[in-house]
Design a protein around this motif. Structure first.
Motif, PDB file in Angstrom:
ATOM      1  N   ALA A 151      60.794  23.803  15.470  1.00 32.65           N
ATOM      2  CA  ALA A 151      59.428  24.044  14.999  1.00 32.65           C
ATOM      3  C   ALA A 151      59.139  23.157  13.793  1.00 32.65           C
ATOM      4  N   GLN A 152      57.878  22.801  13.663  1.00 33.49           N
ATOM      5  CA  GLN A 152      57.553  21.946  12.526  1.00 33.49           C
ATOM      6  C   GLN A 152      57.455  22.773  11.260  1.00 33.49           C
ATOM      7  N   ARG A 153      57.754  22.146  10.145  1.00 35.81           N
ATOM      8  CA  ARG A 153      57.691  22.815   8.860  1.00 35.81           C
ATOM      9  C   ARG A 153      57.201  21.840   7.819  1.00 35.81           C
ATOM     10  N   VAL A 154      56.401  22.341   6.892  1.00 34.05           N
ATOM     11  CA  VAL A 154      55.893  21.520   5.798  1.00 34.05           C
ATOM     12  C   VAL A 154      56.308  22.181   4.483  1.00 34.05           C
ATOM     13  N   THR A 155      56.945  21.425   3.626  1.00 34.09           N
ATOM     14  CA  THR A 155      57.460  21.963   2.372  1.00 34.09           C
ATOM     15  C   THR A 155      56.796  21.278   1.189  1.00 34.09           C
ATOM     16  N   GLN A 156      56.216  22.095   0.329  1.00 36.62           N
ATOM     17  CA  GLN A 156      55.681  21.608  -0.942  1.00 36.62           C
ATOM     18  C   GLN A 156      56.459  22.357  -2.016  1.00 36.62           C
ATOM     19  N   PRO A 157      57.394  21.708  -2.680  1.00 38.99           N
ATOM     20  CA  PRO A 157      58.344  22.432  -3.524  1.00 38.99           C
ATOM     21  C   PRO A 157      57.777  23.015  -4.809  1.00 38.99           C
ATOM     22  N   GLU A 158      56.742  22.396  -5.367  1.00 35.10           N
ATOM     23  CA  GLU A 158      56.250  22.869  -6.661  1.00 35.10           C
ATOM     24  C   GLU A 158      54.952  23.633  -6.484  1.00 35.10           C
ATOM     25  N   LYS A 159      54.910  24.855  -7.003  1.00 31.55           N
ATOM     26  CA  LYS A 159      53.685  25.644  -6.844  1.00 31.55           C
ATOM     27  C   LYS A 159      52.624  25.219  -7.842  1.00 31.55           C
ATOM     28  N   LEU A 160      53.052  24.990  -9.073  1.00 27.81           N
ATOM     29  CA  LEU A 160      52.100  24.687 -10.143  1.00 27.81           C
ATOM     30  C   LEU A 160      52.501  23.397 -10.830  1.00 27.81           C
ATOM     31  N   LEU A 161      51.520  22.530 -10.979  1.00 27.59           N
ATOM     32  CA  LEU A 161      51.770  21.270 -11.661  1.00 27.59           C
ATOM     33  C   LEU A 161      50.703  21.075 -12.726  1.00 27.59           C
ATOM     34  N   SER A 162      51.155  20.980 -13.971  1.00 29.32           N
ATOM     35  CA  SER A 162      50.227  20.739 -15.083  1.00 29.32           C
ATOM     36  C   SER A 162      50.452  19.333 -15.607  1.00 29.32           C
ATOM     37  N   VAL A 163      49.370  18.565 -15.705  1.00 31.10           N
ATOM     38  CA  VAL A 163      49.469  17.205 -16.220  1.00 31.10           C
ATOM     39  C   VAL A 163      48.329  16.973 -17.204  1.00 31.10           C
ATOM     40  N   PHE A 164      48.552  16.066 -18.137  1.00 35.44           N
ATOM     41  CA  PHE A 164      47.510  15.693 -19.069  1.00 35.44           C
ATOM     42  C   PHE A 164      46.579  14.673 -18.418  1.00 35.44           C
ATOM     43  N   LYS A 165      45.327  14.723 -18.827  1.00 36.17           N
ATOM     44  CA  LYS A 165      44.349  13.751 -18.353  1.00 36.17           C
ATOM     45  C   LYS A 165      44.855  12.342 -18.632  1.00 36.17           C
ATOM     46  N   GLY A 166      44.764  11.497 -17.636  1.00 39.68           N
ATOM     47  CA  GLY A 166      45.217  10.130 -17.774  1.00 39.68           C
ATOM     48  C   GLY A 166      46.666   9.899 -17.371  1.00 39.68           C
ATOM     49  N   ALA A 167      47.401  10.972 -17.198  1.00 44.68           N
ATOM     50  CA  ALA A 167      48.800  10.855 -16.787  1.00 44.68           C
ATOM     51  C   ALA A 167      48.879  10.745 -15.265  1.00 44.68           C
ATOM     52  N   PRO A 168      49.978  10.186 -14.763  1.00 44.37           N
ATOM     53  CA  PRO A 168      50.110  10.132 -13.298  1.00 44.37           C
ATOM     54  C   PRO A 168      50.423  11.508 -12.722  1.00 44.37           C
ATOM     55  N   VAL A 169      50.002  11.685 -11.507  1.00 44.79           N
ATOM     56  CA  VAL A 169      50.305  12.946 -10.815  1.00 44.79           C
ATOM     57  C   VAL A 169      50.892  12.614  -9.448  1.00 44.79           C
ATOM     58  N   GLU A 170      51.937  13.349  -9.082  1.00 43.49           N
ATOM     59  CA  GLU A 170      52.546  13.185  -7.768  1.00 43.49           C
ATOM     60  C   GLU A 170      52.847  14.558  -7.186  1.00 43.49           C
ATOM     61  N   LEU A 171      52.342  14.805  -6.015  1.00 42.19           N
ATOM     62  CA  LEU A 171      52.599  16.050  -5.304  1.00 42.19           C
ATOM     63  C   LEU A 171      53.507  15.737  -4.130  1.00 42.19           C
ATOM     64  N   LYS A 172      54.624  16.454  -4.071  1.00 48.46           N
ATOM     65  CA  LYS A 172      55.604  16.155  -3.041  1.00 48.46           C
ATOM     66  C   LYS A 172      55.343  16.970  -1.775  1.00 48.46           C
ATOM     67  N   CYS A 173      55.538  16.315  -0.662  1.00 51.40           N
ATOM     68  CA  CYS A 173      55.415  16.975   0.636  1.00 51.40           C
ATOM     69  C   CYS A 173      56.507  16.426   1.537  1.00 51.40           C
ATOM     70  N   ASN A 174      57.319  17.316   2.067  1.00 49.02           N
ATOM     71  CA  ASN A 174      58.316  16.932   3.059  1.00 49.02           C
ATOM     72  C   ASN A 174      58.067  17.719   4.330  1.00 49.02           C
ATOM     73  N   TYR A 175      58.363  17.119   5.439  1.00 54.07           N
ATOM     74  CA  TYR A 175      58.105  17.787   6.705  1.00 54.07           C
ATOM     75  C   TYR A 175      59.331  17.692   7.596  1.00 54.07           C
TER      76      TYR A 175
ATOM     77  N   SER B  18      42.398   5.213   0.266  1.00 53.84           N
ATOM     78  CA  SER B  18      42.489   5.834  -1.044  1.00 53.84           C
ATOM     79  C   SER B  18      41.205   6.620  -1.255  1.00 53.84           C
ATOM     80  N   ILE B  19      41.348   7.913  -1.518  1.00 52.88           N
ATOM     81  CA  ILE B  19      40.188   8.769  -1.723  1.00 52.88           C
ATOM     82  C   ILE B  19      40.275   9.356  -3.130  1.00 52.88           C
ATOM     83  N   LYS B  20      39.230   9.180  -3.906  1.00 48.13           N
ATOM     84  CA  LYS B  20      39.173   9.699  -5.284  1.00 48.13           C
ATOM     85  C   LYS B  20      40.384   9.240  -6.088  1.00 48.13           C
ATOM     86  N   GLY B  21      40.899   8.060  -5.772  1.00 49.77           N
ATOM     87  CA  GLY B  21      42.040   7.509  -6.494  1.00 49.77           C
ATOM     88  C   GLY B  21      43.387   7.985  -5.985  1.00 49.77           C
ATOM     89  N   PHE B  22      43.377   8.875  -5.002  1.00 45.86           N
ATOM     90  CA  PHE B  22      44.625   9.384  -4.436  1.00 45.86           C
ATOM     91  C   PHE B  22      45.084   8.522  -3.268  1.00 45.86           C
TER      92      PHE B  22
END
Lengths: 109, 113
Positions: A1-25, A55-59
């Motif tokens: 069966a397929q599975r999608v894993t996003q390990p971090e529930k909450l991510l806080s970053v300062f404005k202007g800092a890079p952000v990365e959201l992890k997704c493994n499947y 690239s949408i909204k810089g993402f």
């Protein structure tokens, strides 16, 4: 069966800092991968999909089949990026999506 | 063009009661879906439909029923509400010609007490 894993529930970053959201499947076939976003008091909406290579909204997000990952990145976070982000996988012709648990992103001014 | 409309937005049910969550779309999309989202969890597919008259089970269909008599409407029925059905329910639609983009409703918050 397929599975999608996003390990971090909450991510806080300062404005202007890079952000990365992890997704493994996990899926043995050729998946279609998506990122959906839900802003406060709004409905879930498509942010981007891997086949578009856009690239949408810089993402951006690159599908890495070797690492079975589809991480979402933005070099400079903005306050309006605060939202819930869901990684999703579509595995067949009926486009039934399997979702990860989501990441809450909070951008600190 | 309203897109995907869900009603009601909020509902409290007593254990054993029944109700129907309505979903209507005005985009003439052939695929429709019902998902549920439990706190801290991702969305899970309950039922889906590939066109009028055709429905099929998703990951978590137990305790629910659906029908698709028209392209526009895809109601979700809870026959004997249980506390485990407390969740947020999302209806969604898709049309292949739109590049496989799935459009979601705003959600229906259901509490079973």
């Amino acid at each position: 069966a397929q599975r999608v894993t996003q390990p971090e529930k909450l991510l806080s970053v300062f404005k202007g800092a890079p952000v990365e959201l992890k997704c493994n499947y996990s899926y043995s076939g050729s998946p279609e991968l998506f990122w959906y976003v839900q802003y406060s008091r709004q409905r879930l909406q498509l942010l981007l999909r891997h086949i578009s290579r856009e690239s949408i909204k810089g993402f951006t997000a690159d599908l890495n089949k070797g690492e079975t990952s589809f991480h979402l990145k933005k070099p400079f976070a903005q306050e309006e990026d605060s939202a819930m982000y869901y990684c999703a996988l579509s595995r067949d012709g009926n486009n039934r999506l399997a979702f990860g648990k989501g990441n809450q992103v909070v951008v600190i001014p | 063009n309203a897109g995907v409309t869900q009603t009601p937005k909020f509902r409290i049910l007593k254990i054993g009661q029944s109700m129907t969550l309505q979903c209507a779309q005005d985009m003439n999309h052939n695929y429709m879906y019902w998902y549920r989202q439990d706190p801290g969890m991702g969305l899970k597919l309950i039922y889906y439909s590939v066109g009028a008259g055709i429905t099929d089970k998703g990951e978590v269909p137990n305790g629910y029923n659906v029908s698709r008599s028209t392209t526009e409407d895809f109601p979700l029925r809870l026959e004997l509400a249980a506390p485990s059905q407390t969740s947020v329910y999302f209806c969604a639609t898709l049309q292949f010609s739109s590049g496989n983009t799935i459009y979601f409703g705003e959600g229906s918050w259901l509490t079973v007490v």
